[in-house]
Every structure is written in C-alpha cells, then in structure tokens.
Scaffold this motif. Structure first.
Motif, mmCIF file in Angstrom:
data_model
loop_
_atom_site.group_PDB
_atom_site.id
_atom_site.type_symbol
_atom_site.label_atom_id
_atom_site.label_comp_id
_atom_site.label_asym_id
_atom_site.label_seq_id
_atom_site.Cartn_x
_atom_site.Cartn_y
_atom_site.Cartn_z
ATOM 1 N N GLU A 18 0.870 -1.175 0.000
ATOM 2 C CA GLU A 18 0.000 0.000 0.000
ATOM 3 C C GLU A 18 0.907 1.225 0.000
ATOM 4 O OE1 GLU A 18 -2.410 -0.507 3.507
ATOM 5 O OE2 GLU A 18 -3.566 -2.115 2.605
ATOM 6 N N ILE A 19 0.874 1.967 -1.088
ATOM 7 C CA ILE A 19 1.820 3.062 -1.275
ATOM 8 C C ILE A 19 1.065 4.346 -1.598
ATOM 9 C CG2 ILE A 19 3.838 3.834 -2.586
ATOM 10 C CD1 ILE A 19 4.166 0.829 -3.417
ATOM 11 N N GLU A 20 1.465 5.423 -0.953
ATOM 12 C CA GLU A 20 0.930 6.741 -1.299
ATOM 13 C C GLU A 20 2.060 7.537 -1.947
ATOM 14 O OE1 GLU A 20 -1.283 10.679 0.537
ATOM 15 O OE2 GLU A 20 -0.666 9.080 1.897
ATOM 16 N N GLN A 25 4.742 13.722 -8.285
ATOM 17 C CA GLN A 25 5.651 12.670 -8.740
ATOM 18 C C GLN A 25 4.915 11.484 -9.378
ATOM 19 O OE1 GLN A 25 9.010 12.867 -8.437
ATOM 20 N NE2 GLN A 25 8.873 14.867 -7.487
ATOM 21 N N LEU A 26 3.595 11.544 -9.419
ATOM 22 C CA LEU A 26 2.794 10.377 -9.782
ATOM 23 C C LEU A 26 3.108 9.814 -11.161
ATOM 24 C CD1 LEU A 26 0.615 8.376 -8.994
ATOM 25 C CD2 LEU A 26 -1.086 9.987 -9.874
ATOM 26 N N GLU A 27 3.148 10.636 -12.181
ATOM 27 C CA GLU A 27 3.354 10.110 -13.539
ATOM 28 C C GLU A 27 4.727 9.464 -13.686
ATOM 29 O OE1 GLU A 27 0.909 9.617 -15.674
ATOM 30 O OE2 GLU A 27 -0.322 10.481 -14.069
ATOM 31 N N THR A 31 5.563 5.327 -14.377
ATOM 32 C CA THR A 31 6.450 4.871 -15.455
ATOM 33 C C THR A 31 7.530 3.948 -14.909
ATOM 34 O OG1 THR A 31 6.058 6.880 -16.727
ATOM 35 C CG2 THR A 31 8.059 5.639 -17.234
ATOM 36 N N ILE A 32 8.148 4.331 -13.812
ATOM 37 C CA ILE A 32 9.213 3.531 -13.207
ATOM 38 C C ILE A 32 8.651 2.206 -12.687
ATOM 39 C CG2 ILE A 32 10.876 3.434 -11.297
ATOM 40 C CD1 ILE A 32 11.104 6.546 -11.634
ATOM 41 N N THR A 88 15.586 2.960 -5.488
ATOM 42 C CA THR A 88 16.398 4.178 -5.411
ATOM 43 C C THR A 88 15.724 5.347 -6.136
ATOM 44 O OG1 THR A 88 18.391 2.823 -5.336
ATOM 45 C CG2 THR A 88 18.670 5.131 -5.931
ATOM 46 N N ALA A 89 15.207 5.085 -7.327
ATOM 47 C CA ALA A 89 14.616 6.152 -8.144
ATOM 48 C C ALA A 89 13.330 6.707 -7.548
ATOM 49 C CB ALA A 89 14.362 5.638 -9.559
ATOM 50 N N THR A 90 12.599 5.896 -6.794
ATOM 51 C CA THR A 90 11.289 6.331 -6.289
ATOM 52 C C THR A 90 11.303 6.729 -4.815
ATOM 53 O OG1 THR A 90 10.613 4.058 -5.747
ATOM 54 C CG2 THR A 90 10.081 4.881 -7.967
ATOM 55 N N LEU A 91 12.436 6.614 -4.173
ATOM 56 C CA LEU A 91 12.525 6.858 -2.736
ATOM 57 C C LEU A 91 11.894 8.181 -2.319
ATOM 58 C CD1 LEU A 91 13.596 5.521 -0.183
ATOM 59 C CD2 LEU A 91 15.744 6.746 -0.552
ATOM 60 N N ASN A 92 12.165 9.251 -3.058
ATOM 61 C CA ASN A 92 11.634 10.572 -2.692
ATOM 62 C C ASN A 92 10.256 10.853 -3.268
ATOM 63 O OD1 ASN A 92 13.912 11.265 -1.153
ATOM 64 N ND2 ASN A 92 15.035 11.803 -3.012
ATOM 65 N N MET A 93 9.678 9.872 -3.940
ATOM 66 C CA MET A 93 8.333 10.024 -4.498
ATOM 67 C C MET A 93 7.260 9.465 -3.566
ATOM 68 S SD MET A 93 9.030 8.756 -8.371
ATOM 69 C CE MET A 93 10.296 9.495 -9.381
#
Length: 119
Positions: A18-20, A25-27, A31-32, A88-93
C-alpha cells in the motif's frame, strides 16, 4: 483442499504493498513502477505476479499485488538490479509505504484466474 495444494499455499508468498505517492511525482512513479513490474515477472522465475494498481478516485494511492513462489524468491527479488533501481529512483516520491503479508484463501482458484487471463 488436498495436501499438495495446502503445501503449495504454505510456500507461496503473497503481499499487498500500500503506497501513497506525492501528487507531483505520480506520472514519473507510474512509469518507473511499470518497468520494474514487467522486468520482475519477465526475468525472475520466482516472481509469479507483480500487479500494480491505483485507486480511480485517488490515483496517488497505489496498491501492488505481489506473489512470489516462496520467501527465497522474494528475497532474491530484493537484490535484483531492476528492483534496486526502482527503489532508489522512487525513494523521494513515496509519502507512505505499508507492506501487508497475506494468506491465500484458495490458491487453486488463484491459479485458475491466471490461466484464464491468458485466454
């Protein structure tokens, strides 16, 4: 349920993530995630399914159904290049993350669902 199906159910690992996601950053996140999920299923024998979804009325609420052959397959997945790149790429999203381990009520029915999807 027969003993074989019961033994298989005990080995299979099922989880719902379950991720918010931060709205701005959603789009990029989608993609990632799409790339990571596809690579995991295609490249890892122990990954049965990684099925990302998002709520229609609140698309920053992402849910991922994850099914692994067993705990070892999951642990191997965490070490893959594509998963580490995703993480790594999504950590701050990510605003929040909750991992919910599940037990399948009827693993035989789940098997039929996946077979039916291929038809």
């Amino acid at each position: 349920m027969n003993n074989i199906a019961h033994a298989q159910q005990q080995e299979v690992m099922v989880r719902i993530s379950e991720i918010e996601i931060l709205p701005q950053q959603l789009e990029e996140y989608k993609t990632i995630l799409k790339h990571e999920a596809e690579a995991s299923v295609r490249m890892e024998e122990g990954v049965i399914a990684i099925f990302p979804m998002f709520q229609k009325e609140n698309p920053t609420q992402v849910r991922i159904l994850e099914i692994y052959r067993d705990l070892q397959a999951y642990q191997s997945h965490l070490k893959t290049e594509h998963f580490l790149k995703y993480k790594t790429a999504t950590l701050n999203m990510v605003r929040s993350l909750k991992l919910v381990d599940m037990d399948a009520l009827d693993l035989e029915a789940a098997t039929r669902i996946f077979i039916k999807l291929k038809q």
